[in-house]
Design an enzyme around this catalytic site. Sequence first.
Site, mmCIF file in Angstrom:
data_model
loop_
_atom_site.group_PDB
_atom_site.id
_atom_site.type_symbol
_atom_site.label_atom_id
_atom_site.label_comp_id
_atom_site.label_asym_id
_atom_site.label_seq_id
_atom_site.Cartn_x
_atom_site.Cartn_y
_atom_site.Cartn_z
ATOM 1 N N ALA A 63 0.869 -1.180 0.000
ATOM 2 C CA ALA A 63 0.000 0.000 0.000
ATOM 3 C C ALA A 63 0.903 1.226 0.000
ATOM 4 O O ALA A 63 2.074 1.145 0.383
ATOM 5 C CB ALA A 63 -0.874 -0.013 1.246
ATOM 6 N N GLY A 102 0.619 -5.201 0.735
ATOM 7 C CA GLY A 102 -0.583 -5.203 -0.096
ATOM 8 C C GLY A 102 -0.322 -5.703 -1.493
ATOM 9 O O GLY A 102 -1.220 -6.214 -2.160
ATOM 10 N N GLU A 105 -0.499 -9.353 -1.165
ATOM 11 C CA GLU A 105 -1.900 -9.709 -0.878
ATOM 12 C C GLU A 105 -2.742 -9.651 -2.149
ATOM 13 O O GLU A 105 -3.603 -10.487 -2.380
ATOM 14 C CB GLU A 105 -2.473 -8.761 0.173
ATOM 15 N N GLU A 125 4.373 -5.747 6.978
ATOM 16 C CA GLU A 125 3.579 -4.761 7.720
ATOM 17 C C GLU A 125 3.973 -4.700 9.199
ATOM 18 O O GLU A 125 3.883 -3.660 9.826
ATOM 19 C CB GLU A 125 2.091 -5.087 7.607
#
Length: 689
Positions: A63, A102, A105, A125
């Site tokens: 992200a 992310g 993911e 993370e």
Amino acid sequence: MKQTATSVVVDGVALIPLDNPPVNALSASLRQGLQAELEQAFSDKAVRAIILLCAGRTFIAGADITEFGQPWQPPSLPDLCAMLDDAPKPVVAAIHGTALGGGFELALACHYRVAAQSARVGLPEVHLGLLPGAGGTQRVPRIVGAETALEIITSGRQVKAAEALSLGLVDTVVEDAALRDNALAFAHRIVAHGSDKPRVRDRADALSADRDRPELFTAFAAANARRFKGFVAPAAIIEAVKAAVTLPFEQGLAKETDLFERLIASPESAAQRHVFFAEREAARVPDIGPDTAAIDIRSVGVIGAGTMGGGITMNFLNAGIPVTLLETSQEALDRGIATIRRNYEATAVKGRMTAAQVEQRMDLIAPSLDLSSLTDADLIIEAVYESMDVKTGIFASLDRIARQGTILASNTSFLDLNCIAAATSRPEWVVGLHFFSPANVMRLLEVVRGAETSKAVVATAMRLAKRIGKVAVLSGVCDGFIANRLMAPRGAQAEAMMLEDTPIAEIDRVLVDYGFAMGHFQMMDLVGLDVIGRNATERTVMGDLVAVGRLGQKRGAGYYDYDDKRRSRFSDVTGKLIKEVAAARGIASNRTSGDEALLGRLLYPVVNEGAKILEEGIALRASDIDIAAVLGYNWPVYRGGPLFWADQVGLDRIVADMRALEVVHGETFRPAPLLVRLAEAGRRFGDKP
Ligand code: T1G
């Protein structure tokens, strides 16, 4: 700006190229572009399969952390993952570089993952005080099982492609150069032959055994309690992975989202994100841009093969840079080289290096007893005894033998670099490279800019730091530069409170509870009281302890007594010496009690010193001072460093508390002018200038 170029369709397979330099972070515009391209591909009858491919050096690295704290713009990352989960056509993620957070993911929500040989995947993370918030804690356990998922997610480590393949995290590994073609061929095979591979969210095989092991999670938490102490994310990760085992997928996702929202609002995560960006910001020097010419460092000379010289040497060997290692005697040289070899062999025993790699590194050392052997080195680093006479003598000699264009660096930890530079006819080529012991481990490198150090030399030093795995912080010239000067007041206050009859075990405990790996007196005992040896002008407890042979842990006795398991116990001998020294110096008993009061005594002077370092221009920015503390003195990363922590406490409160302490303890607690100005203006160290 849309950050996905328009897809191209090759024989029924749509290639969606993603392009958001430098690491394809999932910014709002990239998410919006990807959503539009997926919708287009889903509705296009000519498209039978889809490939996500990234431009640049890496697949999506996560992200976009710069967006945190701002209102989320749609589509969210979980929305995109849900789109992929429900995709009407097979979607293949073509992974190169590092698919992280992310990014990984998103790849896990695709039907398939094709990885380049050199690619790595991971969920880092946890290093930001977070957990994977887009399904990672629910999908990874469904592939690798809960125990392996816990290890991968709480460590945040990068998993190499080969291991990811063996774990089932990717479907195939292909040659780096042929990733696009191999991903296309893979997609065409899926289109031609179909596939009965279940979606990750529908898989339960890897979890079935975990359902019978409810004790797994408490056991994992207990086994890692020391490593996780003070951090908030690991416990949340354990809870999320447990939900993957015990709850249906959608409920597990909901649990993950709830835990993520709590973490991203936590002061610990804010601190860890601050450190992430502060490390990268430190590399920026206002008057030195990417176009500033630097010197290419292909060979290094190190003068001194002791603890520091040996550790410094290892940094360059690890980066494949040959080192001429100079000592004054063969015995000292042999001892230094033997220590380097021993360090590498210890790493090899842990499986982190092969024997061949040890030899490769050792072969890069050219031992020498002759200063003239350094003549052609691109960089010479002096790492000898902290004596100005010794150092100026060496630099005067280097000035005679080193070719023009060689950078002359000192590893001095507090001597005046300008005096050292003045011993040469080329002060513009002199710089400080202050490593922290153990030099081959600690990531902080203070680059000390002398009054005449040239921009090219500073640029070279700052860039060289990254090449040898260090984080460079630029420092001006002052006693102790940044980190040592910053942290000295904490030690001074610890010892002052000791003489005021505050139990040293209490002082150490409150520092450990705050998050330091050990307290002040425990650290002194670990380093060795004879090693620290301060040139004290008056009687000190440390001096008395050394005098009676209590040198610290290595002698089983220092401030504390140590049993054969190195467990510490306060010593009556120390207690007696404390009383004697306090009496001799006329210091009355005046115990500080209570954790807040103890922390204020210990850490407010550090904040104050940081304000002075900033105001004097010794450090470029407040976040550099935080990085110096975190990387040089293991300031707890989830506290963000002294100035970030001070912002969280509130500068007005710190100034008020310091003024009260100043009445009793004198000018050490007189708030620095910058600190007062910020507090009065309601501003923070972290405010943009
Ligand atoms: N967001 C924004 N900027 C980032 C970024 C990110 N995720 N990662 C790197 N950058 C910037 C960085 O600040 C620097 O900027 C430049 O890219 C190069 O970085 C929902 C919530 C990928 C291994 O934690 O580990 O996904 O200084 O110097 O050494 O579950 O960057 O050039 O202006 O580090 O080659 C999870 C963090 C996010 C990965 C490359 N992902 N990044 O290392 O380059 S949270 C991460 C890295 C998340 C989801 C959750 C490294 C790297 P500038 P760099 P590098």
